[in-house]
Design a protein around this motif. Structure first.
Motif, mmCIF file in Angstrom:
data_model
loop_
_atom_site.group_PDB
_atom_site.id
_atom_site.type_symbol
_atom_site.label_atom_id
_atom_site.label_comp_id
_atom_site.label_asym_id
_atom_site.label_seq_id
_atom_site.Cartn_x
_atom_site.Cartn_y
_atom_site.Cartn_z
ATOM 1 N N ASP A 11 0.860 -1.184 0.000
ATOM 2 C CA ASP A 11 0.000 0.000 0.000
ATOM 3 C C ASP A 11 0.892 1.228 0.000
ATOM 4 O O ASP A 11 1.878 1.272 0.735
ATOM 5 N N ASP A 12 0.541 2.230 -0.806
ATOM 6 C CA ASP A 12 1.365 3.440 -0.868
ATOM 7 C C ASP A 12 1.179 4.319 0.366
ATOM 8 O O ASP A 12 1.990 5.194 0.626
ATOM 9 N N SER A 13 0.143 4.057 1.166
ATOM 10 C CA SER A 13 -0.065 4.808 2.398
ATOM 11 C C SER A 13 0.681 4.126 3.544
ATOM 12 O O SER A 13 0.306 3.035 3.983
ATOM 13 N N LEU A 55 -1.633 -8.614 0.666
ATOM 14 C CA LEU A 55 -2.741 -7.661 0.699
ATOM 15 C C LEU A 55 -2.297 -6.473 -0.130
ATOM 16 O O LEU A 55 -1.345 -5.783 0.239
ATOM 17 N N ILE A 56 -2.945 -6.256 -1.276
ATOM 18 C CA ILE A 56 -2.464 -5.260 -2.239
ATOM 19 C C ILE A 56 -3.523 -4.202 -2.506
ATOM 20 O O ILE A 56 -4.659 -4.513 -2.865
ATOM 21 N N ASP A 57 -3.120 -2.929 -2.364
ATOM 22 C CA ASP A 57 -3.987 -1.801 -2.699
ATOM 23 C C ASP A 57 -4.083 -1.698 -4.222
ATOM 24 O O ASP A 57 -3.065 -1.683 -4.916
ATOM 25 N N ILE A 58 -5.305 -1.638 -4.729
ATOM 26 C CA ILE A 58 -5.506 -1.568 -6.175
ATOM 27 C C ILE A 58 -4.945 -0.286 -6.770
ATOM 28 O O ILE A 58 -4.304 -0.297 -7.808
ATOM 29 N N SER A 59 -5.197 0.842 -6.120
ATOM 30 C CA SER A 59 -4.967 2.135 -6.761
ATOM 31 C C SER A 59 -3.702 2.843 -6.309
ATOM 32 O O SER A 59 -3.724 3.992 -5.922
ATOM 33 N N MET A 60 -2.581 2.140 -6.388
ATOM 34 C CA MET A 60 -1.305 2.782 -6.073
ATOM 35 C C MET A 60 -0.850 3.600 -7.278
ATOM 36 O O MET A 60 -1.124 3.225 -8.411
ATOM 37 N N PRO A 61 -0.142 4.708 -7.037
ATOM 38 C CA PRO A 61 0.409 5.464 -8.164
ATOM 39 C C PRO A 61 1.543 4.679 -8.825
ATOM 40 O O PRO A 61 2.145 3.803 -8.204
ATOM 41 N N GLY A 62 1.811 4.975 -10.067
ATOM 42 C CA GLY A 62 2.859 4.243 -10.785
ATOM 43 C C GLY A 62 2.333 2.889 -11.200
ATOM 44 O O GLY A 62 1.283 2.779 -11.810
ATOM 45 N N MET A 63 3.038 1.840 -10.836
ATOM 46 C CA MET A 63 2.596 0.476 -11.146
ATOM 47 C C MET A 63 1.399 0.146 -10.255
ATOM 48 O O MET A 63 1.518 0.058 -9.040
ATOM 49 N N SER A 64 0.246 -0.037 -10.859
ATOM 50 C CA SER A 64 -0.971 -0.263 -10.083
ATOM 51 C C SER A 64 -0.941 -1.602 -9.347
ATOM 52 O O SER A 64 -0.194 -2.516 -9.702
ATOM 53 N N GLY A 65 -1.782 -1.700 -8.344
ATOM 54 C CA GLY A 65 -1.920 -2.950 -7.623
ATOM 55 C C GLY A 65 -2.385 -4.079 -8.527
ATOM 56 O O GLY A 65 -2.018 -5.242 -8.328
ATOM 57 N N SER A 71 1.423 -9.758 -12.142
ATOM 58 C CA SER A 71 2.820 -10.206 -12.202
ATOM 59 C C SER A 71 3.107 -11.284 -11.165
ATOM 60 O O SER A 71 3.782 -12.272 -11.456
ATOM 61 N N ILE A 72 2.593 -11.099 -9.969
ATOM 62 C CA ILE A 72 2.812 -12.075 -8.894
ATOM 63 C C ILE A 72 2.148 -13.405 -9.253
ATOM 64 O O ILE A 72 2.732 -14.479 -9.088
ATOM 65 N N LYS A 73 0.922 -13.352 -9.752
ATOM 66 C CA LYS A 73 0.184 -14.576 -10.070
ATOM 67 C C LYS A 73 0.804 -15.335 -11.247
ATOM 68 O O LYS A 73 0.572 -16.529 -11.394
ATOM 69 N N ALA A 74 1.611 -14.664 -12.054
ATOM 70 C CA ALA A 74 2.283 -15.326 -13.177
ATOM 71 C C ALA A 74 3.503 -16.121 -12.724
ATOM 72 O O ALA A 74 4.050 -16.919 -13.484
ATOM 73 N N GLN A 75 3.933 -15.924 -11.483
ATOM 74 C CA GLN A 75 5.112 -16.614 -10.957
ATOM 75 C C GLN A 75 4.755 -18.032 -10.516
ATOM 76 O O GLN A 75 3.592 -18.356 -10.286
ATOM 77 N N LYS A 76 5.765 -18.849 -10.373
ATOM 78 C CA LYS A 76 5.569 -20.217 -9.904
ATOM 79 C C LYS A 76 5.164 -20.205 -8.428
ATOM 80 O O LYS A 76 5.766 -19.495 -7.627
ATOM 81 N N ALA A 77 4.143 -20.979 -8.061
ATOM 82 C CA ALA A 77 3.643 -21.091 -6.685
ATOM 83 C C ALA A 77 3.388 -19.717 -6.052
ATOM 84 O O ALA A 77 3.969 -19.382 -5.014
ATOM 85 N N PRO A 78 2.508 -18.919 -6.651
ATOM 86 C CA PRO A 78 2.253 -17.575 -6.112
ATOM 87 C C PRO A 78 1.465 -17.622 -4.808
ATOM 88 O O PRO A 78 0.755 -18.592 -4.529
ATOM 89 N N PRO A 79 1.584 -16.556 -4.017
ATOM 90 C CA PRO A 79 0.785 -16.474 -2.795
ATOM 91 C C PRO A 79 -0.670 -16.163 -3.124
ATOM 92 O O PRO A 79 -0.996 -15.777 -4.252
ATOM 93 N N LYS A 80 -1.539 -16.297 -2.144
ATOM 94 C CA LYS A 80 -2.916 -15.819 -2.272
ATOM 95 C C LYS A 80 -2.849 -14.298 -2.279
ATOM 96 O O LYS A 80 -1.982 -13.692 -1.631
ATOM 97 N N ILE A 81 -3.749 -13.689 -3.032
ATOM 98 C CA ILE A 81 -3.778 -12.227 -3.113
ATOM 99 C C ILE A 81 -5.170 -11.719 -2.781
ATOM 100 O O ILE A 81 -6.160 -12.181 -3.344
ATOM 101 N N VAL A 82 -5.211 -10.764 -1.840
ATOM 102 C CA VAL A 82 -6.438 -10.048 -1.516
ATOM 103 C C VAL A 82 -6.224 -8.605 -1.938
ATOM 104 O O VAL A 82 -5.298 -7.948 -1.472
ATOM 105 N N MET A 83 -7.060 -8.137 -2.853
ATOM 106 C CA MET A 83 -6.989 -6.749 -3.303
ATOM 107 C C MET A 83 -7.822 -5.884 -2.367
ATOM 108 O O MET A 83 -8.884 -6.300 -1.902
ATOM 109 N N VAL A 105 -11.437 -6.960 -0.776
ATOM 110 C CA VAL A 105 -11.980 -6.432 0.473
ATOM 111 C C VAL A 105 -11.890 -4.909 0.433
ATOM 112 O O VAL A 105 -10.794 -4.354 0.329
ATOM 113 N N PRO A 106 -13.037 -4.225 0.524
ATOM 114 C CA PRO A 106 -12.991 -2.760 0.623
ATOM 115 C C PRO A 106 -12.291 -2.356 1.917
ATOM 116 O O PRO A 106 -12.461 -3.004 2.957
#
Length: 129
Positions: A11-13, A55-65, A71-83, A105-106
């Motif tokens: 998260d950028d915050s 836990l990834i914020d969707i609306s980060m500046p620059g490279m978005s969440g 990119s993470i999900k394209a890797q081998k054995a990726p973690p679970k991701i909650v946006m 999750v809002p």
């Protein structure tokens, strides 16, 4: 004792990331490995830290969440991701699923909903904090 879920917060915050880390640490079910405050930092640290959950914020500046999640999900054995996002819109929900997120999750419902989301992703037996 149940295995603690290793978490990385993206998260950028700095203030929100710190609050989430404190919230998760109080439950005893999570081990916060790291926080990243940009997409590039998230990608670099995810490979080194090997979290179970990001836990990834969707609306980060620059490279978005969304780009980070994809990119993470394209890797081998990726973690679970909650946006996460402040703006709970159908557009963001659809974008999160398209990017490979396992859940959405809002931020205003984070404290209330995270336990149920994690229990769904990792199975029953996650103690409530």
């Amino acid at each position: 004792m149940l295995k603690r879920i290793k978490v990385m917060i993206v998260d950028d915050s700095l203030q929100f990331a710190s609050a989430v880390a404190q919230f998760l640490s109080c439950s005893g079910s999570f081990e916060v490995l790291a926080s990243a405050h940009s997409g590039g930092e998230a990608l670099a640290r995810a490979g080194a830290e090997r979290p179970d959950l990001m836990l990834i914020d969707i609306s980060m500046p620059g490279m978005s969440g969304l780009a980070v999640a994809s990119s993470i999900k394209a890797q081998k054995a990726p973690p679970k991701i909650v946006m996460m996002t402040l703006e709970d819109s159908m557009e963001y929900r659809v974008g999160a699923i398209a990017a490979g997120a396992d859940a959405f999750v809002p931020k205003d419902k984070f404290a209330r909903d995270l336990h149920d989301v994690v229990e769904t992703l990792f199975g029953a037996g996650i103690p409530k904090g």
